[in-house]
Design an enzyme around this catalytic site. Structure first.
Site, PDB file in Angstrom:
ATOM      1  N   GLY A  12       0.776  -1.240   0.000  1.00 16.52           N
ATOM      2  CA  GLY A  12       0.000   0.000   0.000  1.00 16.52           C
ATOM      3  C   GLY A  12       0.804   1.285   0.000  1.00 16.52           C
ATOM      4  CB  SER A  13       4.290   2.244  -0.800  1.00 14.19           C
ATOM      5  OG  SER A  13       4.506   1.904  -2.142  1.00 14.19           O
ATOM      6  CG  ASN A  14       1.970   3.467  -5.787  1.00 15.70           C
ATOM      7  OD1 ASN A  14       2.373   4.524  -6.255  1.00 15.70           O
ATOM      8  ND2 ASN A  14       2.580   2.302  -6.009  1.00 15.70           N
ATOM      9  NE  ARG A  61      -9.676 -14.218 -13.623  1.00 15.44           N
ATOM     10  CZ  ARG A  61      -8.631 -13.935 -12.846  1.00 15.44           C
ATOM     11  NH1 ARG A  61      -8.725 -12.985 -11.936  1.00 15.44           N
ATOM     12  NH2 ARG A  61      -7.506 -14.613 -12.957  1.00 15.44           N
ATOM     13  CG  MET A  86      -1.035  -7.602  -6.533  1.00  9.70           C
ATOM     14  SD  MET A  86      -0.204  -6.757  -7.888  1.00  9.70           S
ATOM     15  CE  MET A  86       0.786  -8.095  -8.522  1.00  9.70           C
ATOM     16  CG  HIS A 105       2.282  -1.590 -15.284  1.00  7.19           C
ATOM     17  ND1 HIS A 105       1.872  -2.858 -14.888  1.00  7.19           N
ATOM     18  CD2 HIS A 105       3.362  -1.766 -16.084  1.00  7.19           C
ATOM     19  CE1 HIS A 105       2.677  -3.744 -15.430  1.00  7.19           C
ATOM     20  NE2 HIS A 105       3.582  -3.120 -16.157  1.00  7.19           N
ATOM     21  CB  THR A 137      -9.176  -0.629 -21.596  1.00  7.88           C
ATOM     22  OG1 THR A 137      -7.862  -1.128 -21.875  1.00  7.88           O
ATOM     23  CG2 THR A 137      -9.208   0.875 -21.714  1.00  7.88           C
ATOM     24  CG  LEU A 140      -3.411  -7.192 -17.762  1.00  3.04           C
ATOM     25  CD1 LEU A 140      -4.285  -6.823 -16.570  1.00  3.04           C
ATOM     26  CD2 LEU A 140      -2.797  -8.569 -17.574  1.00  3.04           C
TER      27      LEU A 140
HETATM   28  C1  GRF Z   1       3.640  -0.930  -7.406  1.00  2.00           C
HETATM   29  O1  GRF Z   1       4.910  -1.095  -7.983  1.00  2.00           O
HETATM   30  C2  GRF Z   1       2.614  -0.730  -8.472  1.00  2.00           C
HETATM   31  O2  GRF Z   1       3.093  -0.042  -9.592  1.00  2.00           O
HETATM   32  C3  GRF Z   1       2.247  -2.133  -8.858  1.00  2.00           C
HETATM   33  O3  GRF Z   1       2.290  -2.862  -7.670  1.00  2.00           O
HETATM   34  C4  GRF Z   1       3.161  -2.219  -6.742  1.00  2.00           C
HETATM   35  C5  GRF Z   1       2.352  -1.955  -5.532  1.00  2.00           C
HETATM   36  O4  GRF Z   1       3.115  -1.402  -4.491  1.00  2.00           O
HETATM   37  N1  GRF Z   1       0.969  -2.169  -9.529  1.00  2.00           N
HETATM   38  P1  GRF Z   1       2.387  -0.711  -3.278  1.00  2.00           P
HETATM   39  O5  GRF Z   1       1.427  -1.740  -2.694  1.00  2.00           O
HETATM   40  O6  GRF Z   1       1.690   0.504  -3.785  1.00  2.00           O
HETATM   41  O7  GRF Z   1       3.488  -0.378  -2.307  1.00  2.00           O
END
Ligand code: GRF
Length: 212
Positions: A12-14, A61, A86, A105, A137, A140
């Site tokens: 969850g860093s983003n 899904r 993910m 990404h 979209t 993928l």
């Molecule tokens: C990030 O590198 C993001 O680009 C990718 O998965 C990673 C997630 O990292 N989709 P975080 O959970 O946000 O730390």
């Protein structure tokens, strides 16, 4: 004020970068498909509503995506930000949020879609790598691109050092993309292209390795 929901699966860093960016929007909720996603604790500590929709509880899904959509829609968000989420989403789910669903990404798309982007970039010996924020979209990792950041690949890089350099930029461009969205500065047009109402053009080239 616009509102967003953030979907995570892990660290969850983003998500944290989005929470700390003082965005001009309300973070309606953080939703994870894994109850033990570390990012959930970060969100809770900041008083953000969290929810878990465990993908393992669903037979397929379609049923998982339906439950996820129900949880999202209960928050009435304007945008949904995938931040290290993910799970591959079904076309039906993606279409439901057309123009509202974005992802970050860790590569300069369309290069290195999918997983293990840093290892593959190192293996190929590319000198420039980076990250991309794009609309999602059904194709993928190939949705219309909003913003990208490029970083040099250095001689002694390994996956860890390269990932860290890219992640640092992820944390800069994702809040910017959400800011543009919430300020109606960008949108996905009928032709499937990203249109900008305003953006600052910069003319810098990244040359890697640097010229003498
Ligand atoms: C990030 O590198 C993001 O680009 C990718 O998965 C990673 C997630 O990292 N989709 P975080 O959970 O946000 O730390």
């Amino acid at each position: 004020m616009k509102s967003i929901v953030i979907l995570i699966s892990g660290r969850g860093s983003n998500m944290q970068a989005l929470l700390e960016a003082q965005l001009p929007c309300r973070i309606a909720a953080v939703i994870s498909n894994r109850a033990n996603a570390e990012g959930l604790n970060i969100a809770k500590a900041r008083g953000i509503a969290t929810a878990v929709v465990e993908h393992r509880d669903y037979a397929d899904r379609d049923s998982f995506d339906a439950a996820l959509a129900k949880t999202i829609d209960a928050c009435h968000p304007d945008f949904v930000a995938l931040a290290g989420f993910m799970r591959i989403l079904t076309a039906g789910f993606v279409e439901r949020y057309r123009g509202k669903l974005v992802n970050i990404h860790p590569s300069l798309l369309p290069a290195y879609s999918g997983l293990n982007t840093h290892a593959r970039a190192l293996h190929d010996g590319v000198r420039i790598h980076g990250c991309t924020v794009h609309f999602v979209t059904p194709d993928l990792d190939h949705g219309p691109i909003i913003v990208q950041a490029a970083v040099p690949v250095l001689c002694h890089d390994d996956e860890r050092t390269l990932a860290a350099r890219v992640l640092h930029e992820e944390h800069r461009i994702y809040p910017q993309a959400i800011r543009w969205l919430c300020a109606d500065q960008i949108e996905l047009n009928e032709q499937g292209r990203v249109t900008f109402r305003y953006h600052q053009q910069s003319g810098f080239a990244l040359i890697s390795p640097g010229l003498e």
